[in-house]
Scaffold this motif. Structure first.
Motif, PDB file in Angstrom:
ATOM      1  N   TYR A 191       0.834  -1.204   0.000  1.00  0.00           N
ATOM      2  CA  TYR A 191       0.000   0.000   0.000  1.00  0.00           C
ATOM      3  C   TYR A 191       0.866   1.251   0.000  1.00  0.00           C
ATOM      4  CZ  TYR A 191      -3.690  -3.205   1.562  1.00  0.00           C
ATOM      5  OH  TYR A 191      -4.574  -4.221   1.663  1.00  0.00           O
ATOM      6  N   GLY A 192       0.236   2.335  -0.435  1.00  0.00           N
ATOM      7  CA  GLY A 192       0.869   3.642  -0.319  1.00  0.00           C
ATOM      8  C   GLY A 192       2.042   3.848  -1.233  1.00  0.00           C
ATOM      9  N   ASP A 193       2.076   3.091  -2.326  1.00  0.00           N
ATOM     10  CA  ASP A 193       3.203   3.201  -3.232  1.00  0.00           C
ATOM     11  C   ASP A 193       3.032   4.424  -4.123  1.00  0.00           C
ATOM     12  OD1 ASP A 193       5.232   2.919  -4.935  1.00  0.00           O
ATOM     13  OD2 ASP A 193       4.578   1.019  -5.817  1.00  0.00           O
ATOM     14  N   SER A 196       2.837   4.015  -7.869  1.00  0.00           N
ATOM     15  CA  SER A 196       1.721   3.315  -8.484  1.00  0.00           C
ATOM     16  C   SER A 196       0.819   4.285  -9.232  1.00  0.00           C
ATOM     17  CB  SER A 196       0.914   2.606  -7.392  1.00  0.00           C
ATOM     18  OG  SER A 196      -0.293   2.138  -7.906  1.00  0.00           O
ATOM     19  N   ASP A 200      -2.980   3.288  -3.772  1.00  0.00           N
ATOM     20  CA  ASP A 200      -3.871   2.420  -3.021  1.00  0.00           C
ATOM     21  C   ASP A 200      -3.358   2.331  -1.594  1.00  0.00           C
ATOM     22  OD1 ASP A 200      -5.525   0.536  -2.040  1.00  0.00           O
ATOM     23  OD2 ASP A 200      -4.721  -1.129  -3.209  1.00  0.00           O
ATOM     24  N   ASN A 201      -4.127   2.874  -0.676  1.00  0.00           N
ATOM     25  CA  ASN A 201      -3.715   2.823   0.721  1.00  0.00           C
ATOM     26  C   ASN A 201      -4.415   1.710   1.495  1.00  0.00           C
ATOM     27  OD1 ASN A 201      -1.841   4.991   0.709  1.00  0.00           O
ATOM     28  ND2 ASN A 201      -3.555   6.403   0.581  1.00  0.00           N
ATOM     29  N   GLY A 202      -5.110   0.844   0.779  1.00  0.00           N
ATOM     30  CA  GLY A 202      -5.813  -0.235   1.450  1.00  0.00           C
ATOM     31  C   GLY A 202      -6.790   0.316   2.477  1.00  0.00           C
ATOM     32  N   VAL A 207       0.194   6.370   3.850  1.00  0.00           N
ATOM     33  CA  VAL A 207       1.366   5.587   4.252  1.00  0.00           C
ATOM     34  C   VAL A 207       2.597   6.467   4.077  1.00  0.00           C
ATOM     35  CG1 VAL A 207       2.690   3.488   3.828  1.00  0.00           C
ATOM     36  CG2 VAL A 207       0.223   3.496   3.427  1.00  0.00           C
ATOM     37  N   TYR A 215       1.669   2.935   8.459  1.00  0.00           N
ATOM     38  CA  TYR A 215       0.359   2.873   7.813  1.00  0.00           C
ATOM     39  C   TYR A 215      -0.623   3.557   8.752  1.00  0.00           C
ATOM     40  CZ  TYR A 215       2.895  -0.591   5.134  1.00  0.00           C
ATOM     41  OH  TYR A 215       3.834  -1.214   4.361  1.00  0.00           O
ATOM     42  N   LEU A 231      -5.526  -7.787   7.298  1.00  0.00           N
ATOM     43  CA  LEU A 231      -4.447  -7.580   6.334  1.00  0.00           C
ATOM     44  C   LEU A 231      -3.898  -8.919   5.868  1.00  0.00           C
ATOM     45  CD1 LEU A 231      -2.462  -4.892   8.349  1.00  0.00           C
ATOM     46  CD2 LEU A 231      -3.992  -4.432   6.431  1.00  0.00           C
TER      47      LEU A 231
ATOM     48  N   ASP B 406      -5.283  -6.076  -8.144  1.00  0.00           N
ATOM     49  CA  ASP B 406      -5.956  -5.169  -7.223  1.00  0.00           C
ATOM     50  C   ASP B 406      -7.049  -4.460  -8.017  1.00  0.00           C
ATOM     51  OD1 ASP B 406      -6.682  -3.590  -5.152  1.00  0.00           O
ATOM     52  OD2 ASP B 406      -4.929  -2.269  -5.235  1.00  0.00           O
ATOM     53  N   ASN B 408     -10.436  -2.049  -8.358  1.00  0.00           N
ATOM     54  CA  ASN B 408     -11.189  -0.967  -7.733  1.00  0.00           C
ATOM     55  C   ASN B 408     -12.353  -0.574  -8.618  1.00  0.00           C
ATOM     56  OD1 ASN B 408      -9.984   0.090  -5.184  1.00  0.00           O
ATOM     57  ND2 ASN B 408      -8.152   0.049  -6.473  1.00  0.00           N
TER      58      ASN B 408
END
Lengths: 309, 732
Positions: A191-193, A196, A200-202, A207, A215, A231, B406, B408
């Protein structure tokens, strides 16, 4: 004939769509430098009343003004606890633009800590934060699913206050239960890339990296209630010959940190904003007269949990 | 390369690809719908206040009381407003004072400080949401069927509503009930065919016009050549086309009882494809086997409008007329793309993104308008309308990194109802004073929240002396629909959404006034000023995205205010063969968003000066030439005031928004028409045009760079240099 038609069509398209560049200077840009403060004061349940003060201080030159500082230039950093001056650091050089300042101060949850940075030619930068209450107790359940580790944890939130929580996940392989002071190795979630296409922080709001990956989630959707988070750590580094343990570093952070980190993440990726095709991100700051964020943190660790085979 | 680095690398490519994807076609889309009401009769032209500059002699300046109104007839948009030799109605409006064109060749209308989505475009009384093809190179209005348009930028009559900044009311011609005729045009990248005539002579007629681009045909050989010349393993594909169809059938039961069925459908379609074959050897493979993969970028984007209406015009009494319209209008934009990045280090890796974005709005509505003249000094209009809106944007994305996916999905669906009532009276006193007093009430509901708005309209005209009028007006307008965009571009990812409990309607108030003089020797001078305020404007909070965040859109926008004021002048002179026109605007346009900046700051289109010079010379019956020169001060952009680089990456600190002024914009367009009428009565017209004749590099977007001495400078990129064009038209 066909050849000439093709060449004509190509020339036409090149003429029409050839891009041209033109250079120009910006006018009216602000010429004053400013201080950027980015730091935390981190209280730790395991330490006896002292908190770790860690702050990056950047002397940021104006884009339009003098972008070099003299060797003699100094910054004075003052630290206040509940309006009482508790430290003065008047030796900080700003020639190199930035530096990490670290110290220990005795603070308690609820204390207000203020820092100011002063120097000739700069506006005085000032920021305050309140040390959050101790982090909530966290209940963890782990189960192994092939190469993956499924983790479910939950915690209770304080009612009536605006709270934020940051989590960092650790593992360790050991023949016996690791000690509480053993920090363990970081395990990360996808997450938090910032790289990307879709950040997407889930289940988290943002993050960030601060030595470890944190997180973070804000309590606006569960204020006063209990939050449960599930998780999956893919390709978890299980040990083949020792028992694997898992635990969480739980940080109760002041809300300004989550606002700042969210804006920083947004800003870093706002490429269209850089070229004037989209609104830029005006990063949140709680530093008056400067930029950045100064926040309070109260940190704790869960017990090491043995991961069942 | 680590997984994170691969994703970072992929992200850079992704953003570059998407930028190219959207900037290359410069997909133009603009404005809007709303509860409008239109003039009562197509034939009625009493609304003309200021006649067109070039053809001023042909239309009497009957001048009711409204300020800021302009009627453009066909002659006004076929001279000097031609790109690729196609007359363009939007370009004609962009030349007018008080109107900013926005980014070059985007058919944006930024009227009196408003946004591009604040304009009400009506085609025969039906709101149209997307008003341009190919980033504004062509407007959606086919001039072959357009009779005239009424443009209002202040002094809005009460019959118009639903948008804050301007009204563009386009009226098409009914088919000729007596004889068949038409025209055929072929240009460099598009062609048009129009045909009209009687179905039942004297009673029923039709008018049909079709237009299509053939850029796809032009691009095909180019792409073929490029593919032959590129490195082995690279395949480039792409096509772009648009078309639109206008059709109408009109039946005249009697002179006072007319029924029309009108239809419009327009569509743009863009496809892009870039495949690059890759190969490599896994570092962990002791046998050094070669692995193969493909980097892919595929995009398929389509957008357009469909409008259909049944229009009944009926004279109930000698002094009472009615027009009722039942209509459907819908806008759809679909964006689909797929990207794949293939790499190999220890093993092979694929990172891919699939994205589908659908932006849709559909309206069904009915409106009735009445015009009643109880007395010579009163012209009363009243009416009501009801609109049902369906807002339904959606988005699906699937990101896959090495087979880990993933997904969405997000979608929004709002049912909106909008009801409005209005009444206005155009009163005349002492032959020298006219007063238009009106009131409009609008009620709008969506997402469980009802918003209402009472909008007073008033306009006064005083004829000070022969040929000199003084006018002043006050208007309020509300807008219940918001064009949600994360960028400043008019691209198909933007979507319309309604006012909700969290997002209040936008509202504007405007005072305008001026003096309008018909001077001796065929000179004409108009000077008009305005002051306008706007409330509840939206500005995206700036997170990175090309697609609006549907799930959180109500909290992803700052709310703020706007104000605009200025002075605009028209100066014209004409003789039998030559007409000269100059438009000049001195204006300020500002915004105040408390979450962004504590004070007022310049809007990005706060162009202080705007000057348009137009000339048309009819050298003979066979030849006419025209020229238009546009100038405006540069727009504004937000540039970081402080930059630091603690590591490898530069960090930016923004303070005041729109803090730097971009270079000035100017452009000269030239053109000529050569006409010949054959013995058979056929008229041949050859048009030659040059857009941006001296190839001015007008900045469309800007990159900020750093010199060796650390100072900043901008690198502006101009998209369209000189563009020559040619077309041939046959009128039969």
């Amino acid at each position: 004939m066909k050849k000439y038609l093709k060449i004509s069509a190509l020339c036409l398209c090149l003429t029409v769509f050839a891009a041209c560049e033109v250079e120009f200077d910006f006018r009216n840009l602000d010429e004053d430098p400013l201080f950027l403060l980015d730091g935390n004061i981190i209280a730790d349940l395991s330490s006896s009343g002292s908190a770790s003060f860690q702050m990056y201080l950047y002397a940021v030159p104006s884009a339009a003004g003098n972008r070099e500082f003299s060797e003699e230039a100094r910054c004075t950093l003052k630290v206040y606890r509940n309006s009482e001056l508790i430290d003065v650091k008047d030796y900080i050089t700003i020639e190199s633009f930035y530096g990490l300042i670290a110290d220990e101060y005795a603070v308690s949850p609820g204390d207000e800590v203020t820092v100011t940075a002063e120097s000739d030619g700069f506006l005085t930068a000032s920021a305050s934060t309140v040390i959050p209450e101790n982090p909530p107790a966290v209940e963890i359940a782990c189960s192994r699913d092939g190469d993956n580790l499924d983790v479910r944890f939950s915690f209770g939130d304080n009612a009536g206050t605006d709270d934020a929580y940051a989590f960092s996940f650790r593992t360790l392989a050991s023949d016996g239960k690791p000690g509480d002071n053993d920090p363990g190795n970081l395990v990360e979630l996808p997450y938090g890339d910032l790289g990307s296409p879709v950040i997407d922080n889930g289940p988290f709001d943002v993050v960030w990296e601060d030595g470890y990956s944190y997180y973070c989630i804000r309590d606006d959707s569960f204020n006063g209630g209990r939050k449960e988070i599930e998780l999956t750590f893919t390709s978890f580094p299980f040990s083949s010959d020792m028992t694997s343990y898992f635990r969480i570093e739980v940080r109760h952070v002041s809300p300004e940190r989550i606002l700042y980190e969210t804006a920083v993440a947004d800003k870093a990726n706002n490429i269209l904003g850089f070229v004037g095709l989209a609104p830029v991100t005006f990063a949140y700051t709680n530093v008056s007269g400067g930029s950045g964020c100064f926040s309070g943190v109260n940190t704790a660790y869960t017990d090491w949990v043995e991961i069942p085979d | 390369m680590s997984r994170e680095e691969r994703k970072y690398h992929f992200w850079r490519r992704f953003v570059s690809g998407i930028c190219i994807l959207f900037l290359f076609p410069a997909l133009g889309r603009a404005a809007v719908p709303g509860g409008h009401r239109d003039t009562l009769s197509v034939a009625e032209k009493k609304d003309s206040i200021v006649e067109a500059m070039i053809t001023a002699d042909r239309h009497a300046e009957q001048a009711p009381s409204q300020t800021g109104h302009k009627r453009l007839e066909k002659g006004d948009f076929i001279y000097g407003n031609v790109v690729f030799s196609s007359p363009d109605l939007i370009k004609a409006i962009q030349n007018l004072p008080g109107v900013n064109a926005g980014t070059e060749l985007m058919s944006g209308l930024y009227v009196h400080g408003g946004e591009g989505s604040d304009n009400l475009f009506l085609l025969d009384g039906v709101p149209m949401y997307q008003i341009s093809h190919l980033g504004g190179l062509f407007s959606s209005f086919n001039t072959d069927v357009v009779d005239h348009l009424d443009f209002y930028k202040s002094g809005f009559p009460a019959r118009y509503g639903g948008r804050m900044s301007s009204v563009v009311d386009v009226t098409t011609r009914d088919g000729d009930p007596e004889k068949y005729h038409g025209s055929f045009m072929i240009g460099l990248i598009d062609g048009r065919l129009q045909f009209e005539g009687p179905l039942v002579r004297g009673k029923t007629s039709f008018n049909i016009a079709f237009r299509r681009s053939w850029m796809d045909a032009v691009l095909a050989p180019v792409i073929s050549m490029v593919n032959k010349g590129t490195t082995k393993g690279e395949t480039i594909g792409g096509t772009y086309s648009f078309y639109d169809l206008n059709a109408s059938v009109t039946h005249r039961f009697s002179r006072d009882n007319i029924l029309s069925l009108k239809f419009y459908h327009g569509r743009d379609h863009l496809k892009l494809k870039l495949d690059t074959e890759q190969s490599g050897t896994a570092s962990g493979d002791p046998e050094m086997n070669t692995l193969y993969g493909t980097d892919r970028l595929h995009a398929d984007i389509a957008w357009g409008n469909t409008l259909a209406s049944l229009n009944w015009r009926y004279r109930i009494l000698d002094n009472l007329k009615m027009r009722t319209i039942l209509y459907y209008t819908g806008s759809a934009a679909d964006v689909e793309y797929y990207m794949n990045d293939w790499e190999v280090d220890e093993t092979e890796h694929n990172t891919s993104v699939e994205e589908t974005n659908r932006s849709r709005i559909s309206d069904v509505a009915v409106s009735s308008d009445f015009s009643w003249q109880p007395h010579d000094s009163h012209d009363i209009r009243f009416g009501a309308s009801y609109q049902f809106h369906l807002y339904s944007p959606s988005r699906q994305s699937l990101m896959t990194v090495d087979a880990v996916s993933d997904r969405n999905n997000s979608a929004r669906r709002y049912l909106g109802n909008e009801f409005s009532l209005y009444a206005e009276d155009e009163m005349t006193f002492l032959d020298r004073i006219s007063l238009n007093i009106g009131l409009r009430y609008a009620l709008s509901g969506a997402s469980g929240k009802l918003w209402n708005s009472l909008e007073p309209r008033a306009a006064l005209r005083v004829e000070c002396c022969d040929g000199v009028d003084f006018k002043v007006s006050y208007t309020e307008m509300s807008q219940f629909a918001h064009l949600i965009s994360t960028t400043y571009l008019d691209i198909p990812t933007n979507c319309w959404l309604p006012s909700t409990p969290e997002i209040p309607p936008m509202h504007s108030r405007q005072v305008a006034g001026g003096i309008y003089c018909s001077l001796p020797l065929n000179f004409r001078l108009n000077i008009e000023g305005w002051y306008k305020t706007m409330d509840n404007l939206l500005e995206y909070s700036g997170a990175n995205a090309l697609f609006p965040p549907l799930d959180t859109w109500e909290t992803s926008f700052y709310k703020g205010r706007g104000r605009s004021y200025g002075l605009e002048t028209e100066f014209g002179w004409r003789s039998r063969a030559l007409s000269l026109t100059a438009y000049y605007t001195l204006s300020w346009s500002q915004r105040k968003f408390d979450d962004i900046w504590t004070g007022w700051y310049s809007h990005r289109h706060d162009n202080r000066h705007k000057l348009t010079l137009m000339a048309c010379w009819k050298i003979s019956r066979a030849v006419d030439i025209y020229a238009t020169w546009n100038y405006n001060s540069g727009g504004w952009m937000t540039v970081a005031t402080h930059i630091y680089n603690p590591g490898e990456v530069f960090h930016r600190i923004y303070t005041k928004p729109n803090n730097v002024n971009l270079p000035d914009y100017h452009r000269l367009d030239l053109g000529a028409n050569f006409r010949k009428t054959s013995k058979g009565g056929l008229e041949h017209v050859w048009n030659i045009g040059i857009y941006n004749a001296y190839c001015r590099k007008n900045v469309v977007f800007v990159a900020v760079n750093e010199r060796e001495d650390k100072s900043l400078y901008g690198t502006g990129r101009a998209i369209f240099p000189i563009i020559p064009s040619f077309s041939y038209t046959l009128k039969f």
